[in-house]
Design an enzyme around this catalytic site. Structure first.
Site, mmCIF file in Angstrom:
data_model
loop_
_atom_site.group_PDB
_atom_site.id
_atom_site.type_symbol
_atom_site.label_atom_id
_atom_site.label_comp_id
_atom_site.label_asym_id
_atom_site.label_seq_id
_atom_site.Cartn_x
_atom_site.Cartn_y
_atom_site.Cartn_z
ATOM 1 N N ALA A 65 12.984 -31.248 -8.792
ATOM 2 C CA ALA A 65 12.413 -32.181 -7.730
ATOM 3 C C ALA A 65 11.515 -31.821 -6.937
ATOM 4 C CB ALA A 65 13.576 -32.800 -6.973
ATOM 5 N N SER A 66 11.472 -30.371 -6.430
ATOM 6 C CA SER A 66 10.575 -30.049 -5.456
ATOM 7 C C SER A 66 9.193 -29.885 -6.260
ATOM 8 C CB SER A 66 10.881 -28.755 -4.940
ATOM 9 O OG SER A 66 11.031 -27.580 -5.848
ATOM 10 N N LYS A 67 9.178 -29.707 -7.556
ATOM 11 C CA LYS A 67 8.008 -29.143 -8.144
ATOM 12 C C LYS A 67 7.306 -30.557 -8.590
ATOM 13 C CE LYS A 67 8.024 -24.706 -8.276
ATOM 14 N NZ LYS A 67 6.942 -24.027 -7.359
ATOM 15 N N ASN A 92 1.639 -20.048 -4.292
ATOM 16 C CA ASN A 92 2.546 -19.692 -5.453
ATOM 17 C C ASN A 92 4.063 -19.419 -5.167
ATOM 18 O OD1 ASN A 92 2.975 -18.048 -8.155
ATOM 19 N ND2 ASN A 92 3.425 -16.316 -6.438
ATOM 20 N N ALA A 93 4.253 -18.848 -4.007
ATOM 21 C CA ALA A 93 5.752 -18.748 -3.491
ATOM 22 C C ALA A 93 6.696 -19.632 -3.695
ATOM 23 C CB ALA A 93 5.699 -18.389 -1.975
ATOM 24 N N GLY A 94 7.794 -19.441 -4.478
ATOM 25 C CA GLY A 94 8.560 -20.323 -4.522
ATOM 26 C C GLY A 94 10.018 -19.862 -4.992
ATOM 27 N N TYR A 117 15.236 -27.885 -7.921
ATOM 28 C CA TYR A 117 14.029 -27.329 -8.220
ATOM 29 C C TYR A 117 12.958 -27.951 -8.762
ATOM 30 C CZ TYR A 117 10.859 -23.762 -10.491
ATOM 31 O OH TYR A 117 9.834 -23.096 -10.772
ATOM 32 N N SER A 119 5.610 -26.105 -12.022
ATOM 33 C CA SER A 119 6.498 -25.580 -13.035
ATOM 34 C C SER A 119 6.421 -26.556 -14.432
ATOM 35 C CB SER A 119 8.095 -25.324 -12.622
ATOM 36 O OG SER A 119 9.025 -25.190 -13.831
ATOM 37 N N ASP A 126 7.984 -14.415 6.537
ATOM 38 C CA ASP A 126 8.571 -15.620 5.740
ATOM 39 C C ASP A 126 7.792 -17.059 5.894
ATOM 40 O OD1 ASP A 126 10.213 -17.610 4.840
ATOM 41 O OD2 ASP A 126 12.067 -16.707 6.016
HETATM 42 N N1 LIG Z 1 9.185 -17.371 -13.713
HETATM 43 C C1 LIG Z 1 8.948 -18.337 -14.230
HETATM 44 O O1 LIG Z 1 9.498 -18.717 -15.210
HETATM 45 C C2 LIG Z 1 8.284 -19.542 -13.475
HETATM 46 C C3 LIG Z 1 8.195 -20.791 -14.382
HETATM 47 C C4 LIG Z 1 7.584 -21.823 -13.828
HETATM 48 C C5 LIG Z 1 7.035 -21.850 -12.519
HETATM 49 N N2 LIG Z 1 7.174 -20.557 -11.957
HETATM 50 C C6 LIG Z 1 6.874 -20.810 -10.286
HETATM 51 O O2 LIG Z 1 6.053 -19.652 -10.362
HETATM 52 C C7 LIG Z 1 5.885 -19.109 -8.905
HETATM 53 C C8 LIG Z 1 6.026 -17.659 -8.780
HETATM 54 O O3 LIG Z 1 7.223 -17.397 -9.257
HETATM 55 P P1 LIG Z 1 7.704 -15.998 -10.084
HETATM 56 O O4 LIG Z 1 8.248 -16.217 -11.325
HETATM 57 O O5 LIG Z 1 6.661 -14.960 -9.792
HETATM 58 O O6 LIG Z 1 9.075 -15.436 -9.092
HETATM 59 P P2 LIG Z 1 9.608 -14.325 -8.302
HETATM 60 O O7 LIG Z 1 9.231 -13.017 -9.181
HETATM 61 O O8 LIG Z 1 10.665 -14.404 -7.614
HETATM 62 O O9 LIG Z 1 8.533 -14.106 -6.952
HETATM 63 C C9 LIG Z 1 8.409 -15.244 -5.950
HETATM 64 C C10 LIG Z 1 7.300 -14.681 -5.113
HETATM 65 O O10 LIG Z 1 7.426 -15.563 -3.827
HETATM 66 C C11 LIG Z 1 7.768 -14.757 -2.678
HETATM 67 N N3 LIG Z 1 8.459 -15.415 -1.930
HETATM 68 C C12 LIG Z 1 9.785 -15.851 -2.088
HETATM 69 N N4 LIG Z 1 10.369 -16.401 -1.060
HETATM 70 C C13 LIG Z 1 9.493 -16.289 0.061
HETATM 71 C C14 LIG Z 1 9.487 -16.737 1.442
HETATM 72 N N5 LIG Z 1 10.428 -17.291 2.045
HETATM 73 N N6 LIG Z 1 8.346 -16.276 2.080
HETATM 74 C C15 LIG Z 1 7.346 -15.739 1.704
HETATM 75 N N7 LIG Z 1 7.279 -15.444 0.304
HETATM 76 C C16 LIG Z 1 8.368 -15.754 -0.507
HETATM 77 C C17 LIG Z 1 8.467 -13.260 -3.104
HETATM 78 O O11 LIG Z 1 8.201 -12.371 -2.491
HETATM 79 P P3 LIG Z 1 9.062 -11.636 -1.289
HETATM 80 O O12 LIG Z 1 10.476 -11.669 -1.915
HETATM 81 O O13 LIG Z 1 8.435 -10.511 -0.916
HETATM 82 O O14 LIG Z 1 8.968 -12.660 -0.268
HETATM 83 C C18 LIG Z 1 7.465 -13.065 -4.539
HETATM 84 O O15 LIG Z 1 6.148 -12.386 -4.219
HETATM 85 C C19 LIG Z 1 7.321 -20.022 -8.123
HETATM 86 O O16 LIG Z 1 6.567 -21.056 -7.401
HETATM 87 C C20 LIG Z 1 7.860 -20.441 -9.283
HETATM 88 O O17 LIG Z 1 8.695 -21.601 -9.062
HETATM 89 C C21 LIG Z 1 7.851 -19.639 -12.407
#
Ligand SMILES: NC(=O)c1ccc[n+]([C@@H]2O[C@H](COP(=O)([O-])OP(=O)(O)OC[C@H]3O[C@@H](n4cnc5c(N)ncnc54)[C@H](OP(=O)(O)O)[C@@H]3O)[C@@H](O)[C@H]2O)c1
Length: 257
Positions: free
Chosen positions: A150-152, A83-85, A148, A135, A56
């Site tokens: 605000a964090s970004k 990237n995790a978010g 969200y 984002s 985690d």
């Molecule tokens: N999808 C969109 O439309 C979008 C748009 C703009 C920005 N983003 C940003 O892109 C990034 C990736 O998002 P995504 O769309 O790929 O989302 P996702 O499919 O939910 O993937 C999130 C990744 O983060 C990991 N994660 C979550 N909580 C964690 C924790 N506490 N410790 C370690 N790993 C953790 C998850 O793996 P585990 O569950 O295995 O831990 C997963 O690999 C994020 O920062 C998100 O804010 C996404």
């Protein structure tokens, strides 16, 4: 930057954009260290020879372990992809403070501490690139995801500040501001549900692979910011030029106009 042969540490690499980045950077010849909570997810995403570390990233102990294991295996980290978010669709005025802190811990403090752990190694070698995945919500505030956003915004400011702080050390930073990407992100939020108009917007979403390709190309040309798809810049420009009109439109999408 030439990616071939470089060591890339990617967080949140068990699925979604992080897993797609792992595949894309592996195709470009990078050696990979991948981190997330799900060991099976990481193993599915890991190309041959990749190091995986499950844990985690909201915990300082995991952050230290990931960096230590990467240094032990590869002896260097050239590219750090924070990237995790996680998101939240609960209005900021009534969100449990515990959830607000959890969101900031993963979206802001985890990238910050990863930078603090990795930057000394990069500085010692006089090179490195820090990629922070923000984002479009870090460029214009989305009312269905205020916390969200605000964090970004905070992550974006950190990325720009680091670029100037580390300029003399040969370390570059790149901010990634995707718009809508087809991943499990919406299902993984800490709470709440997206408004119907936002869910409908999914039809304009790009794939995680397309987002990862934009990140790879951004790295190759040493970009400061990438916003995939590029049409997202138009929305950001409109929000800057016509803030009141954009706020009214976003509030209408949120059902709070
Ligand atoms: N999808 C969109 O439309 C979008 C748009 C703009 C920005 N983003 C940003 O892109 C990034 C990736 O998002 P995504 O769309 O790929 O989302 P996702 O499919 O939910 O993937 C999130 C990744 O983060 C990991 N994660 C979550 N909580 C964690 C924790 N506490 N410790 C370690 N790993 C953790 C998850 O793996 P585990 O569950 O295995 O831990 C997963 O690999 C994020 O920062 C998100 O804010 C996404």
């Amino acid at each position: 930057m030439k990616i071939d042969g470089k060591v890339a540490l990617i967080t949140g690499a068990s699925e979604g954009i992080g897993a797609a980045c792992a595949a894309e950077l592996a195709r470009a010849g990078a050696r990979l260290s991948l981190a997330a909570r799900s060991q099976p997810g990481l193993e599915r995403a890991a190309p041959a020879g990749a190091l995986v570390t499950a844990g985690d990233l909201a915990l300082a102990e995991t952050r230290r372990r990931v960096v230590e294991r990467t240094m032990e295996r590869f002896g260097a980290i050239d590219i750090l992809v924070n990237n995790a978010g996680v998101g939240s669709y609960v209005p900021s005025w009534c969100a449990p403070m515990e959830d607000a802190r959890r969101l900031m811990e993963l979206n802001f403090f985890a990238p910050l501490e990863m930078v603090q752990l990795v930057a000394p190694h990069m500085r010692a070698r006089g090179q490195g690139t820090i990629v922070n995945v923000s984002s479009i919500g870090g460029k214009m505030t989305l009312p269905w995801a205020t916390l969200y956003s605000a964090s970004k915004y905070a992550l974006g400011s950190l990325t720009e500040g680091l670029r100037m702080e580390l300029r003399r050390d040969g370390i570059k930073t790149m901010l990634v501001c995707p718009a809508f990407v087809k991943t499990g992100f919406q299902q993984h939020v800490l709470g709440g549900t997206a408004p119907a108009d936002v869910i409908r917007g999914r039809r304009f979403a790009i794939t995680a692979g397309e987002c990862a390709l934009a990140i790879r190309r951004g790295l190759e040309r040493d970009a400061r910011t990438v916003l995939p798809p590029r049409a997202g810049w138009l929305l950001v420009a409109l929000a800057r030029l016509f803030p009141a009109a954009m706020e009214a439109r976003l509030a209408a999408m949120n059902g709070t106009a």
